[in-house]
Scaffold this motif. Structure first.
Motif, mmCIF file in Angstrom:
data_model
loop_
_atom_site.group_PDB
_atom_site.id
_atom_site.type_symbol
_atom_site.label_atom_id
_atom_site.label_comp_id
_atom_site.label_asym_id
_atom_site.label_seq_id
_atom_site.Cartn_x
_atom_site.Cartn_y
_atom_site.Cartn_z
ATOM 1 N N LYS A 64 8.560 16.914 -0.511
ATOM 2 C CA LYS A 64 8.029 15.714 -1.157
ATOM 3 C C LYS A 64 8.921 15.288 -2.330
ATOM 4 N N GLU A 90 1.492 9.429 -5.823
ATOM 5 C CA GLU A 90 1.901 10.780 -5.467
ATOM 6 C C GLU A 90 3.030 11.257 -6.386
ATOM 7 N N LEU A 120 0.823 -1.204 0.000
ATOM 8 C CA LEU A 120 0.000 0.000 0.000
ATOM 9 C C LEU A 120 0.862 1.260 0.000
ATOM 10 N N ARG A 121 1.924 1.275 0.817
ATOM 11 C CA ARG A 121 2.760 2.472 0.889
ATOM 12 C C ARG A 121 3.421 2.761 -0.454
ATOM 13 N N GLU A 122 3.940 1.718 -1.111
ATOM 14 C CA GLU A 122 4.588 1.915 -2.405
ATOM 15 C C GLU A 122 3.596 2.422 -3.455
ATOM 16 N N ARG A 123 2.352 1.879 -3.410
ATOM 17 C CA ARG A 123 1.336 2.308 -4.380
ATOM 18 C C ARG A 123 0.977 3.788 -4.170
ATOM 19 N N VAL A 124 0.821 4.182 -2.896
ATOM 20 C CA VAL A 124 0.495 5.574 -2.601
ATOM 21 C C VAL A 124 1.627 6.481 -3.058
ATOM 22 N N GLU A 125 2.864 6.083 -2.771
ATOM 23 C CA GLU A 125 4.004 6.899 -3.178
ATOM 24 C C GLU A 125 4.112 6.988 -4.695
#
Length: 451
Positions: free
Chosen positions: A437, A405, A397-402
């Motif tokens: 970011k 973004e 999930l974290r990789e997908r969100v990043e």
């Protein structure tokens, strides 16, 4: 050579059957005979013909009763009735019951042939439409160009309109669920519910309650009655995913539903009828499971009225470039980055890999490539078989969100021609937040305009 259409002739007079056979064979049809309505119905159910020609007056089940029974089982069946001279009232009744047409006895050869030609042509056009609809349905759910998948599309076209149970087999990640969706889309139950159940997801007790329903208070936690998935799928289709994982006790209850068309919810005394088409999918070799006693043989044969095998990706390498481009476009859109054009070298690397995880593994690999791309450039070293030595695991999930973004930031900077202040305003961010970011996501570069 195209398959000859089958015509079933039902008449208690052997002479009439012989004459009809001789005439219908001149149209290139294969002709089967039945001496009465009961035999005709058995033959129809064993092998549905393109056309049924039946006399109205037969001992036992007459032609009108046969017509109604056939239309109950197959609403699209084409039935031509033969009436005695002067019995037009019966012919009208047959037409109201769904007969395609009728001709009188003694019949004129040209009249009979004209009616039969129209019926067979209508059957041919309907079959062609069903084939095209099924191929279109499969192409909407799967990307392919290989002969192996084209053949599968043809089999889907044949089985989709016929209301039989289908067992879909194949390795994990090949797209068995997509094949099931294509079958439903091209079936007469397309507008009815498609209900899915993973047979490996629950304990045997909970699986039975989920499938067959339960009465209120049937077990701890059953605070209200539920119809079960068979009840929810009534009139439609139930997809049993990973059916090879179903517990032995549940197998027996599933068999009874398939045999009797009735479901008895847990904790209830009375059964109720359901009209459900069952599609089952598994990566297991069910024949081997039957041989070692892990799966009921009678259930196996009930499920595999027709078996469709989805070929693994290594057996259809022609599909790899198409799938790769499809997934590149999908994840570029999802992450908000331009769709990177794959190089010939990249496609060659993709085609050379065996893809033990099949289409799912290819999709994960392409998703990772797009998520980790910079300035529209794909890094082939991240592919299976490259310097990393193995396929990357699916993105968390974290990789997908990043990744998403990162895509938004890249698009904003491109639209602002590298001006960070303008990009920050477009994104509704303070410039310092945008700068942080960019640095965190590895996008900070020398020479970016500050505005």
């Amino acid at each position: 050579m195209s398959e000859r259409p089958l015509v079933l002739v039902a008449d208690d007079d052997p002479g009439v059957r012989y004459t009809l056979r001789e005439l219908l064979e001149t149209l290139g049809a294969e002709v089967a005979e039945a001496a009465d309505g009961e035999e005709a119905l058995r033959r129809f159910e064993a092998r549905p013909p393109a056309l049924l020609v039946t006399d109205l007056r037969m001992p036992g089940m007459d032609g009108l009763a046969l017509l109604r029974r056939v239309r109950e089982r197959s609403p699209a069946a084409r039935v031509v009735v033969v009436t005695a001279h002067g019995s037009e009232r019966q012919a009208v009744e047959a037409m109201k019951a769904g007969a395609f047409d009728y001709f009188r006895k003694p019949f004129e050869t040209e009249e009979l042939l004209a009616v039969a030609r129209r019926a067979l042509e209508a059957a041919r056009l309907a079959a062609e439409n069903e084939r095209l609809a099924a191929e279109l349905a499969l192409s909407r759910t799967m990307v392919f160009a290989s002969p192996a998948m084209t053949r599968l599309a043809g089999l889907v076209a044949r089985v989709a309109p016929r209301d039989v149970n289908v067992l879909i087999t194949g390795e994990s990640g090949t797209g068995k669920e997509r094949v099931a969706e294509a079958i439903v889309r091209a079936s007469r139950r397309a507008a009815a519910p498609l209900v899915r159940f993973n047979c490996a997801a629950l304990t045997p007790e909970l699986a039975e309650a989920e499938l067959f329903g339960h009465a209120r208070g049937a077990f701890t936690g059953a605070v209200r009655a539920r119809p079960g998935l068979f009840g929810e799928a009534d009139g439609g289709t139930l997809l049993l995913d990973e059916v090879g994982e179903l517990a032995p006790s549940s197998q027996g209850k599933l068999l009874r539903v398939l045999q009797d068309g009735e479901v008895r919810p847990v904790g209830e005394e009375r059964a109720r009828r359901v009209d459900v088409r069952v599609l089952a999918a598994t990566h297991r070799d069910l024949a081997a499971e039957v041989a070692r006693g892990a799966f009921r043989q009678d259930l196996y044969y009930r499920l595999k009225v027709v078996e469709l095998r989805v070929p693994p990706l290594r057996e259809r390498p022609e599909d790899v470039p198409l799938l790769a481009r499809h997934f590149l476009a999908r994840y570029a859109a999802r992450f908000g980055v331009p769709s990177p054009p794959p190089s010939e070298g990249l496609l060659a690397r993709l085609a050379a890999w065996t893809w033990p995880g099949n289409v799912r593994e290819l999709e994960n690999a392409v998703e990772s490539l797009v998520a980790l791309s910079r300035d529209g450039e794909l890094d082939p070293s991240l592919l299976p078989g490259g310097p990393v030595g193995a396929a990357r695991p699916p993105l968390g999930l974290r990789e997908r969100v990043e990744a998403y973004e990162r895509g938004l930031l890249v698009e904003a900077l491109r639209a602002a021609r590298g001006n960070q202040s303008e990009a920050a305003r477009a994104l509704g961010l303070p410039r310092v937040t945008l700068h942080d970011k960019l640095r965190r996501l590895g996008l900070a570069a020398d020479g970016e305009g500050e505005g």
